[in-house]
Enzyme design. Structure first.
Site, PDB file in Angstrom:
ATOM      1  CD  GLU A  83      -2.999   1.028   2.299  1.00 21.32           C
ATOM      2  OE1 GLU A  83      -3.246  -0.079   2.794  1.00 21.32           O
ATOM      3  OE2 GLU A  83      -3.574   2.069   2.632  1.00 21.32           O
ATOM      4  CE  LYS A 261      -6.249  -1.366   5.483  1.00 18.78           C
ATOM      5  NZ  LYS A 261      -5.384  -0.506   4.654  1.00 18.78           N
TER       6      LYS A 261
END
Ligand code: NAD
Length: 426
Positions: A83, A261
């Site tokens: 990411e 998260k």
């Protein structure tokens, strides 16, 4: 895609033979097979022994987050993930935390729980009493399985017994409390739980089914905290914004899932880089967040009397330096060396600090400029690359996408076609 997934004896073949079969079954090209075959920094024969039916490897980018100061010590933090902006955000947050001395982290020790499930117990309450009375004998049996761990000061230290009322009636659960030292401990604890099961059956007159570690590692917590100077992070408005963001997560599980998260973005990236069982980390984190029956944030954010932002994280962190991929994966070993941690609890503490830093970075961005600006910049490079740009063209296409404020795959494809044509004709 395949028509037939029954590959007889696939597990008995060599990696090369498995790839041949895979190629035929799925119409992969030679190039694609070559890509899969590449095991990167992991020797093929090591990969072949780590899991089953191995055909190759899969590589993540490895970044190094800078600026971390934890318990008065500096760390370079390896992070493996796909990411964009996570590594930059962690480094940036750690830089801001340094202004007030960095992160302070404590831990509750490397203690895991092994559960033994006993069913069909004639008198569950009486069985509970009998198990408690025989605790010393059960702990000895458990510790006999792992003289190495015991010699290092670890081992089964205690046992709790509870009676659960379940869908299938009452069941007795014996829980071994095990200090696993520098191991994550799943194998060690499972071995102990299996070994004491016959004794537990004999004592209770019941039947043992499950004998397994619990990933709700609530006796293996890290507690990280940091003060973020209000000027360093953009003023009191940002402080307020982060506190409001926290209040939102505390009040709403839909927001809280993404709040947590964000913490795991950091924790899991370090976990992958250092060869940890990241499923165990995720399971521990989310079950701990929901331990009261309501899903809650793993961090707390407050404003102190000076107007600075104070962040605190508390979560399970079941990690190890001996055993598992931390030992067998050469890249994990190298990454642990980069980090320079000497014990499992030191690794856990660093990961707690990274989780807090990552959460701060996300909340600060969300509460001020919004998260997309920084994110999309890096995302533009990924979009350019997946649209077929290579080499210098990636930067050129990404810059154009950002300039046009159209970070989209279709536009990237057009640009790649346009610019490569230009390149060819010049
Ligand atoms: P392991 O069994 O490979 O190593 C632990 C052993 O190493 C100890 O039992 C001890 O005998 C020895 N040891 C040597 N030096 C030590 C030290 N300084 N401190 C502690 N022990 C030392 O590994 P493990 O940590 O018991 O198990 C981890 C593996 O189990 C991971 O790969 C994980 O994926 C897997 N696993 C996880 C689950 C789960 O539910 N989370 C379930 C099953 C297996």
């Amino acid at each position: 895609m395949t028509d037939n997934s029954e590959l007889q004896g696939f597990y008995k073949l060599s990696m090369e033979e498995r790839r041949e079969i895979l190629k035929k079954a799925t119409s992969l090209t030679d190039e694609e097979v070559g890509t899969i075959a590449n095991t990167g920094g992991l020797p093929a024969e090591v990969a072949d022994h780590m899991i089953e039916n191995v055909v190759g490897g899969y590589t993540y980018p490895l970044g190094v987050a800078t600026n971390f100061r934890i318990n008065g010590k500096d760390y370079l933090v390896p992070m493996a993930l796909e990411e964009p902006s996570v590594v930059a955000a962690a480094s940036n947050a750690a830089k801001m935390a340094r202004v007030k001395g960095g992160f302070t982290v404590t831990n509750t020790g490397p203690v895991m729980i092994g559960q033994i499930q006993v069913v069909n117990v004639p008198n569950p309450e009486a069985a509970r009493g009998k198990l408690v009375a025989k605790k010393a004998e059960i702990l000895k049996k458990a510790n006999d399985q792992d003289p190495m761990l015991v010699s290092l000061g670890g081992g089964a230290k205690d046992m709790n017994v509870k009676v659960l009322s379940s869908l299938k009636g009452p069941m007795v659960i014996a829980e071994l409390i095990v200090n696993t030292g520098d191991a994550m401990g799943a194998n060690a604890v499972n071995t102990m739980a299996e070994a004491v099961a016959p004794l537990v059956e004999e004592i209770t007159g019941g039947r043992v089914f499950l004998r397994i570690i619990s990933n709700l590692a609530d006796r293996r917590l890290v507690r990280a905290s940091a003060i973020f100077d209000k000027e360093a992070i953009g003023g009191e408005e940002v402080v307020d914004g982060v506190v409001y963001a926290y209040a939102f997560a505390d009040a709403d599980p839909y927001r809280c899932a993404t709040h947590n998260k964000g913490i795991m973005n950091g924790v899991i990236a370090v976990g992958i880089a250092c060869g940890q069982d990241i499923r165990a980390l995720e399971a521990g984190a989310h079950s701990y967040a929901a331990r009261t029956g309501t899903y809650k944030p793993l961090t707390i954010w407050e404003k102190n009397k000076d107007g600075d932002l104070v962040g605190k994280l508390e979560m399970p962190m079941a990690v190890g330096l001996v055993g598992g991929a931390a030992k067998t994966h050469p890249a994990a070993r190298a990454d642990i060396k980069v980090l320079g941690v000497k014990t499992a609890i030191e690794l856990a503490e660093v990961m707690g600090a990274v989780g807090l830093a990552q959460n701060f970075a996300a909340l600060r961005a969300l509460a001020s400029e919004g998260i997309q600006r920084g994110h999309m910049k890096l995302h533009a490079h990924n979009v350019a690359s997946s649209a077929g740009a290579t080499g210098e063209l990636i930067d050129i296409v990404a810059a154009k996408l950002i300039e046009e404020k159209k970070i989209r795959f279709d536009r990237a494809k057009e640009l790649v076609a346009e610019l490569s044509k230009k390149g060819n004709s010049e």
